[in-house]
Scaffold this motif. Structure first.
Motif, PDB file in Angstrom:
ATOM      1  N   PRO B 565     -19.205  53.613 -17.697  1.00 21.84           N
ATOM      2  CA  PRO B 565     -18.208  54.689 -17.675  1.00 21.84           C
ATOM      3  C   PRO B 565     -16.874  54.124 -17.181  1.00 21.84           C
ATOM      4  CG  PRO B 565     -20.189  55.283 -16.419  1.00 21.84           C
ATOM      5  CD  PRO B 565     -20.298  53.837 -16.750  1.00 21.84           C
ATOM      6  N   PRO B 566     -15.736  54.576 -17.727  1.00 26.38           N
ATOM      7  CA  PRO B 566     -14.448  54.023 -17.302  1.00 26.38           C
ATOM      8  C   PRO B 566     -14.255  54.138 -15.786  1.00 26.38           C
ATOM      9  CG  PRO B 566     -14.150  55.449 -19.198  1.00 26.38           C
ATOM     10  CD  PRO B 566     -15.582  55.600 -18.763  1.00 26.38           C
ATOM     11  N   GLY B 567     -13.871  53.052 -15.186  1.00 26.88           N
ATOM     12  CA  GLY B 567     -13.619  53.037 -13.744  1.00 26.88           C
ATOM     13  C   GLY B 567     -14.818  52.572 -12.945  1.00 26.88           C
ATOM     14  N   ASP B 568     -16.017  52.593 -13.534  1.00 28.60           N
ATOM     15  CA  ASP B 568     -17.213  52.138 -12.818  1.00 28.60           C
ATOM     16  C   ASP B 568     -17.068  50.648 -12.531  1.00 28.60           C
ATOM     17  OD1 ASP B 568     -19.762  52.116 -11.688  1.00 28.60           O
ATOM     18  OD2 ASP B 568     -20.737  51.727 -13.615  1.00 28.60           O
ATOM     19  N   GLY B 569     -17.174  50.274 -11.261  1.00 32.14           N
ATOM     20  CA  GLY B 569     -17.059  48.865 -10.881  1.00 32.14           C
ATOM     21  C   GLY B 569     -15.620  48.381 -10.773  1.00 32.14           C
ATOM     22  N   VAL B 570     -14.657  49.276 -10.914  1.00 30.02           N
ATOM     23  CA  VAL B 570     -13.238  48.883 -10.833  1.00 30.02           C
ATOM     24  C   VAL B 570     -12.510  49.840  -9.890  1.00 30.02           C
ATOM     25  CG1 VAL B 570     -11.087  48.590 -12.109  1.00 30.02           C
ATOM     26  CG2 VAL B 570     -13.268  47.944 -13.172  1.00 30.02           C
ATOM     27  N   LEU B 571     -12.140  49.348  -8.733  1.00 31.83           N
ATOM     28  CA  LEU B 571     -11.447  50.187  -7.753  1.00 31.83           C
ATOM     29  C   LEU B 571     -10.041  49.685  -7.459  1.00 31.83           C
ATOM     30  CD1 LEU B 571     -14.410  50.800  -5.281  1.00 31.83           C
ATOM     31  CD2 LEU B 571     -13.615  52.276  -7.137  1.00 31.83           C
ATOM     32  N   PHE B 572      -9.742  48.488  -7.920  1.00 29.81           N
ATOM     33  CA  PHE B 572      -8.360  48.009  -7.816  1.00 29.81           C
ATOM     34  C   PHE B 572      -8.069  47.123  -9.016  1.00 29.81           C
ATOM     35  CE2 PHE B 572     -10.838  44.987  -5.182  1.00 29.81           C
ATOM     36  CZ  PHE B 572     -10.485  43.777  -5.756  1.00 29.81           C
ATOM     37  N   TYR B 573      -6.771  46.794  -9.182  1.00 27.16           N
ATOM     38  CA  TYR B 573      -6.330  46.056 -10.361  1.00 27.16           C
ATOM     39  C   TYR B 573      -5.538  44.821  -9.957  1.00 27.16           C
ATOM     40  CZ  TYR B 573      -7.485  50.578 -12.374  1.00 27.16           C
ATOM     41  OH  TYR B 573      -8.143  51.717 -12.743  1.00 27.16           O
ATOM     42  N   PRO B 574      -5.452  43.832 -10.834  1.00 24.63           N
ATOM     43  CA  PRO B 574      -4.618  42.660 -10.522  1.00 24.63           C
ATOM     44  C   PRO B 574      -3.150  43.090 -10.502  1.00 24.63           C
ATOM     45  CG  PRO B 574      -6.015  42.306 -12.481  1.00 24.63           C
ATOM     46  CD  PRO B 574      -6.074  43.748 -12.165  1.00 24.63           C
ATOM     47  N   GLY B 575      -2.460  42.787  -9.424  1.00 22.81           N
ATOM     48  CA  GLY B 575      -1.047  43.169  -9.310  1.00 22.81           C
ATOM     49  C   GLY B 575      -0.202  42.616 -10.432  1.00 22.81           C
ATOM     50  N   GLU B 576      -0.609  41.471 -10.967  1.00 23.08           N
ATOM     51  CA  GLU B 576       0.180  40.800 -12.008  1.00 23.08           C
ATOM     52  C   GLU B 576       0.326  41.645 -13.275  1.00 23.08           C
ATOM     53  OE1 GLU B 576      -2.090  39.481 -10.124  1.00 23.08           O
ATOM     54  OE2 GLU B 576      -1.375  37.564  -9.341  1.00 23.08           O
ATOM     55  N   VAL B 577      -0.586  42.575 -13.494  1.00 24.84           N
ATOM     56  CA  VAL B 577      -0.498  43.406 -14.691  1.00 24.84           C
ATOM     57  C   VAL B 577       0.693  44.356 -14.590  1.00 24.84           C
ATOM     58  CG1 VAL B 577      -1.674  45.192 -16.059  1.00 24.84           C
ATOM     59  CG2 VAL B 577      -2.969  43.263 -15.111  1.00 24.84           C
ATOM     60  N   TYR B 578       1.031  44.742 -13.373  1.00 27.07           N
ATOM     61  CA  TYR B 578       2.057  45.767 -13.180  1.00 27.07           C
ATOM     62  C   TYR B 578       3.374  45.243 -12.646  1.00 27.07           C
ATOM     63  CZ  TYR B 578      -1.690  48.976 -14.076  1.00 27.07           C
ATOM     64  OH  TYR B 578      -2.713  49.652 -14.685  1.00 27.07           O
ATOM     65  N   SER B 579       3.385  44.031 -12.152  1.00 24.93           N
ATOM     66  CA  SER B 579       4.617  43.545 -11.550  1.00 24.93           C
ATOM     67  C   SER B 579       4.448  42.066 -11.245  1.00 24.93           C
ATOM     68  CB  SER B 579       4.879  44.293 -10.256  1.00 24.93           C
ATOM     69  OG  SER B 579       3.926  43.919  -9.291  1.00 24.93           O
ATOM     70  N   SER B 580       5.410  41.528 -10.548  1.00 18.59           N
ATOM     71  CA  SER B 580       5.290  40.134 -10.159  1.00 18.59           C
ATOM     72  C   SER B 580       4.509  40.020  -8.851  1.00 18.59           C
ATOM     73  CB  SER B 580       6.694  39.532 -10.000  1.00 18.59           C
ATOM     74  OG  SER B 580       7.516  40.422  -9.281  1.00 18.59           O
ATOM     75  N   LEU B 581       4.042  41.158  -8.366  1.00 23.27           N
ATOM     76  CA  LEU B 581       3.220  41.176  -7.158  1.00 23.27           C
ATOM     77  C   LEU B 581       1.983  40.314  -7.314  1.00 23.27           C
ATOM     78  CD1 LEU B 581       2.623  44.672  -5.639  1.00 23.27           C
ATOM     79  CD2 LEU B 581       3.713  42.677  -4.632  1.00 23.27           C
ATOM     80  N   LYS B 582       1.679  39.538  -6.286  1.00 20.80           N
ATOM     81  CA  LYS B 582       0.499  38.693  -6.376  1.00 20.80           C
ATOM     82  C   LYS B 582      -0.712  39.343  -5.707  1.00 20.80           C
ATOM     83  CE  LYS B 582       2.588  35.054  -8.234  1.00 20.80           C
ATOM     84  NZ  LYS B 582       2.422  34.811  -9.661  1.00 20.80           N
TER      85      LYS B 582
END
Lengths: 653, 653
Positions: B565-582
């Motif tokens: 199901p969407p979101g299962d096992g995913v509670l955060f994301y790589p910052g690089e997808v959204y910004s230059s944040l590491k």
């Protein structure tokens, strides 16, 4: 330090397992392992754009929203008659992010002219246009024009963006094959934009350096003998330092002046290339639409939103702009304003019949029908009657009078309403016995039943209204999924005295029947006119194309009216909401209406050669349209039908 | 020209009708009639921002998507304990468009420090943070950090944007009332951004002027006698001309150096002001969470996406960053890698026990439990056994050994699986008889039924595994909506020998039961821990927090794994997808997990004073949580429950 504690070797946790991520890891490996991308940040000037983007095509009947999943890229082949518009969508979705914070990246879309082998062209910006598909209430609908031939689009992470491509083939275009291409390139953001805020300090520094140089120059002017060489040296050094600032770096390096487009070969080899070929065939869609489709434009909405005073110069300009814009869609516009009890004041031309603009409007060959204003709307005053008579006296002498109709009442419900229509019609017909009155309705008078059941009473309306109405315009909603009932309606009419059957849709019919509400399938939008053609109507009315909720500012948010299905009465949007554009922005639904009006010309051509029955067979056997709840959900059958008409009718038009 | 043809007066169509737009026109007139806005284009520096924007607040449990409709603006009051994070959302939606093409406009959001009457502060950027709520699969989920104290956000026409505001109250903060404000202003786009491309020509001109000045200076140096005065004059004139270019206009006019923020009084009077007040109470949430919540971080995903080689310096850095980041959420992380048959290799610290980092990790008081790596995973080699023994020998002497557990197998299904657990556990317990083994399961061995029905067999697992497991970690899915079955599970355990009941969620349970899937309600996310507390579990396991689909580039699009199901096992994301944040970007679901873990501390406090039964009564009577399918859908009951705990427990903590 002893660091080999719990682990068998090197103090590193062991590698174990076949995959290591649990369920389904790596099922959809996209193969993005290029060393150019691996690990670090992404430089779009160094990697092929196809590694950064999904690009694929979708038909014009697809609703391409942000969640649309990628398909494989195939080149585009379109078939188009002359004086026809054919559209397709290009969808783009980022595979990675390479842009500034908050976005995935910026792409450049470049479209070339489409050329034939003999050098003829469909010119980008004229015959070929690109628009950005923008959602309304989450549904892709508004088509915001993009710059041509090159435009930039911002992509968001995890979202698909669609570009609406239209090819308008001029009536005089030579038939043949035309080819061109789209060049889609992931862009490194312009230094100006991304570093500008940082460069602000630099600007201050440059400013200080220059002011300092001015001081030194002035000091030399004042004391021209002391250390001039040294002071000159300091100016020269300072200025040389300034022109080496990053602000000027690209100038000093390339030195070839302003250049915004990528024309660099090295870069276009990185682009995604997409071929577009168009087969233009000899058929020329008639300039005057075969099926009059009359659509209302609410002038109150224009007055309120654009702040134009009724009757002012700006008011005439605004109406004129709306008329001309909608006319492009094979639609015959009328302006409208509703009164008590759904009395409607409808007129195609805001100028009186003796004004030169009236002649320009009414004689426009793209206009299939026009509404003549019924002036005595406020009261039956003598002045109003005189004015009406004068208007009719002028128009009835013109060749275009055959296109004229009077639209007096929207959906009469009782004897009182129906009698109003009869009285107004009597007056009009005193001045012009051959005047045509259009009445839209879905029932007979509720307080004087014409027959035992509502449907029978509805069918009897012509016998009740005759001779006060010529265009019997009924709601498709009344038929439900019983298209056979159309025969009962037609059977009541007397075509020999000019009676016609037209239809309309508004709130109803509902899903799954054809209508133009937001959120319906693309083929469902297009099916409205397939239905008209199959059922045998000879005209169509739509109540409003710009009936958003009241607003007093051109760029105010678009809101739909309470109680109406989203999109009902709204087929285009004010350009000001989406850009500095002063002209309306079309909906994808309006484009599908145009496509379906063009389908009618194809079917009419086919029927003119093979007969209407064969046309109906074609509609059925291709699966395009079989009935109000049985029409294609996919696009392919539409292309099959059009292709069949092309193959069987070319060189016979 | 005679122009009064068909109309009674002035040749203008008459005004008629009560409204003029048909159905429902003007029902929701928003009163935007200000002469500043009427008709023309909108200048945000001249009109109050409230005329251009809707601004309103939403609770942290609301999923605020682009279609969220405006509510009235009310000031915000929050209650927060010390060492607690409390969040709220600010929603913004444009009423009109005033920005460049394609957007509605840009707003500036400025947040002040929150101050108490005695001058104490919750400092913006430290205790107060703002994040932009970004959709995934159309559901608002990712929280992308915004600049502080001032940031700019782009608004799109017809779309609501949400800002997630978090207040982190330090443990040592003085209790009391803190107040601050948000100042939200519609911005005129910075000249730098909107005119930069146009200014490119200007930059070239400046460059040419400066190069010319350098030439002149050098000519003077070469020929210091000829017309020096004239030549100096020309330099001075040129430089004065340059500093008058628009590029420098703002510098010469204000002359007070770089300034990006609006601090102009005239402008802030146009802003929307929103008061935020926070009541900080004396309760300090325990630094060590009362309920161990152990969450997996898949190291394979990190290795692939960030291109770090297993065991390299970068690999250790990446794992360290993930560990520390997740620890902030009252979560005890473990790294994991799956093997054949759901054998799992789990470890909280990537360094061996004798490494200084291990002590730093294991003794961190925010860590409630840690997984000790079971080294002999590849084979039962002597080296592996030695390594395990050495690891255990070091750890079992430490005070933090009571937090240690071994996680060996994920969901054993048959006798073979179960026997593997028993064998590994035997080995571990040879080295440390008090070692705790955690086994996650939802059924007994399928090939050796422990009882006649599946549920009875499931309940009998402890008697079958004892003494090889101490933490019996069962799926909430097994209970369905029968929370009473929890008693049957607990009854089988022997707490006197250290046996505990923990639970987990993953694919199941499904809607409407509590879980963390994308698209579930906010209160449904938060209810997972309410359920744990009510059913009496003493710990919780979640299989993965970063288990997106495989990708080989840090900024690659986030895709969920097929079959989950969407979101299962995913509670955060790589910052690089959204910004230059590491660093990682949290989901709103992770924030709700934190909130619910904080709820547990509130409930535990209440129960410590009034007893657990009264705590259960409170949960029920406020309507927060009554059962797996009966919990609040609205936010208000949560605030009521927290308020009740505050009122009844303050000064007693």
């Amino acid at each position: 330090m002893e660091c080999t504690g719990g682990y068998p070797q090197d103090g590193v946790p062991p590698l174990e397992g076949v995959a290591g991520g649990g369920t389904g890891y790596g099922w959809n490996d996209d193969g993005l392992h290029g060393s150019n991308l691996f690990g670090g940040s992404v430089d779009p000037t160094k990697v092929p754009s196809r590694d950064l983007l999904h690009v694929w095509c979708m038909p014009s009947t697809a609703n391409v929203g942000p969640q649309e999943t990628p398909r494989s890229l195939e080149n585009i082949s379109l078939l188009a008659a002359r004086n026809e518009r054919e559209s397709i969508q290009i969808a783009v979705r980022p595979k990675v992010s390479w842009g500034r914070p908050g976005i995935a990246g910026i792409i450049q879309v470049h479209c070339t002219d489409l050329c034939s082998a003999s050098g003829e062209r469909l010119v980008i910006g004229q015959a070929v246009t690109l628009r950005h598909v923008v959602p309304l209430l989450g549904v892709p609908d508004a088509l915001v024009p993009l710059d041509l031939p090159v435009s930039q689009i911002t992509l968001l992470p995890g979202e698909t963006t669609a570009i609406w491509v239209s090819v308008d083939v001029p009536a005089e275009q030579s038939p043949g094959q035309y080819g061109g291409e789209f060049i889609i390139t992931a862009m490194k953001e312009k230094a100006e934009i991304s570093t500008q805020l940082l460069a602000k300090d630099e600007k201050h520094q440059i400013f200080r350096e220059l002011r300092n140089c001015i001081d030194v120059v002035e000091s030399i002017e004042h004391k021209p003998t002391e250390n001039v060489g040294e002071r000159l040296k300091s100016i020269s050094t300072a200025l040389k330092r300034v022109i080496l600032y990053p602000t000027f770096s690209e100038i000093s390096s390339d030195n070839d002046g302003p250049m915004d487009m990528i024309e660099d070969d090295a870069l276009t080899t990185l682009s995604v290339h997409l071929r577009l070929s168009v087969t233009v065939w000899d058929f020329v869609l008639p300039r005057t639409p075969s099926l009059p489709a009359v659509f209302g434009i609410c002038e109150t909405v224009i007055e309120d939103r654009f702040g134009v005073k009724h009757g002012s110069v700006e008011w005439y300009e605004a109406l004129d702009q709306h008329f001309k814009w909608l006319l492009q869609y094979r639609i015959s516009p009328f302006f409208c304003r509703w009164g008590d009890s759904m009395r409607v004041f409808a007129y195609t031309c805001p100028w009186p019949a003796d004004h030169p603009k009236a002649e320009e409007y009414y004689s426009d060959t793209r206009l299939a029908a026009y509404a003549v204003p019924y002036a005595p709307v406020i009261s039956g005053s003598d002045a109003a009657k005189d004015a009406l008579r004068k208007e009719v006296d002028i128009l009835k002498t013109k060749a275009h009078w055959k296109k004229a109709y009077f639209y007096l009442w929207d959906e009469p419900l009782n004897l009182n309403n129906y009698n109003s229509v009869r009285n107004m019609s009597s007056e009009i017909r005193t001045y012009a016995p051959d005047a045509r009155v259009l009445t839209s309705y879905y029932c007979g008078p509720s307080d004087a039943p014409l027959a035992p059941t509502p449907f029978e009473a509805f069918v009897k309306v012509p016998s009740f209204l005759r001779p006060h109405t010529q265009i019997y315009c009924t709601s498709e909603w009344v038929l439900g999924n019983r298209e056979d009932l159309a025969k009962d309606i037609i059977a009541e009419l007397q075509p020999d005295i000019g009676e016609e059957w037209w239809t309309y849709v508004c709130m109803g019919p509902y899903d799954p029947q054809p209508n133009w509400h937001l959120g319906m399938r693309g083929t469902q939008h297009r099916a409205v006119m397939w239905r008209v053609w199959k059922e045998g109507g000879t005209g169509f009315l739509y109540w409003g194309a710009n009936c958003y909720e009241k607003a007093m500012i051109p760029s105010a948010e678009i809101r739909f009216r309470r109680g109406l299905p989203p999109g009902d009465g709204v087929l285009f949007y004010p350009g000001e909401v989406y850009s500095s554009l002063k002209e309306p922005v079309a909906s994808v639904r309006l484009e599908r209406i145009l496509s379906s009006l063009q389908d009618i010309e194809y079917l009419k051509l086919y029927a003119s050669i093979y007969g209407r029955d064969e046309g109906l067979v074609l509609l059925e056997k291709t699966g395009v349209y079989l009935g109000p709840e049985r029409y294609t959900l996919e696009h392919m059958p539409i292309d099959v039908m059009r292709g069949e008409i092309f193959h069987t009718c070319r060189s016979r038009t």
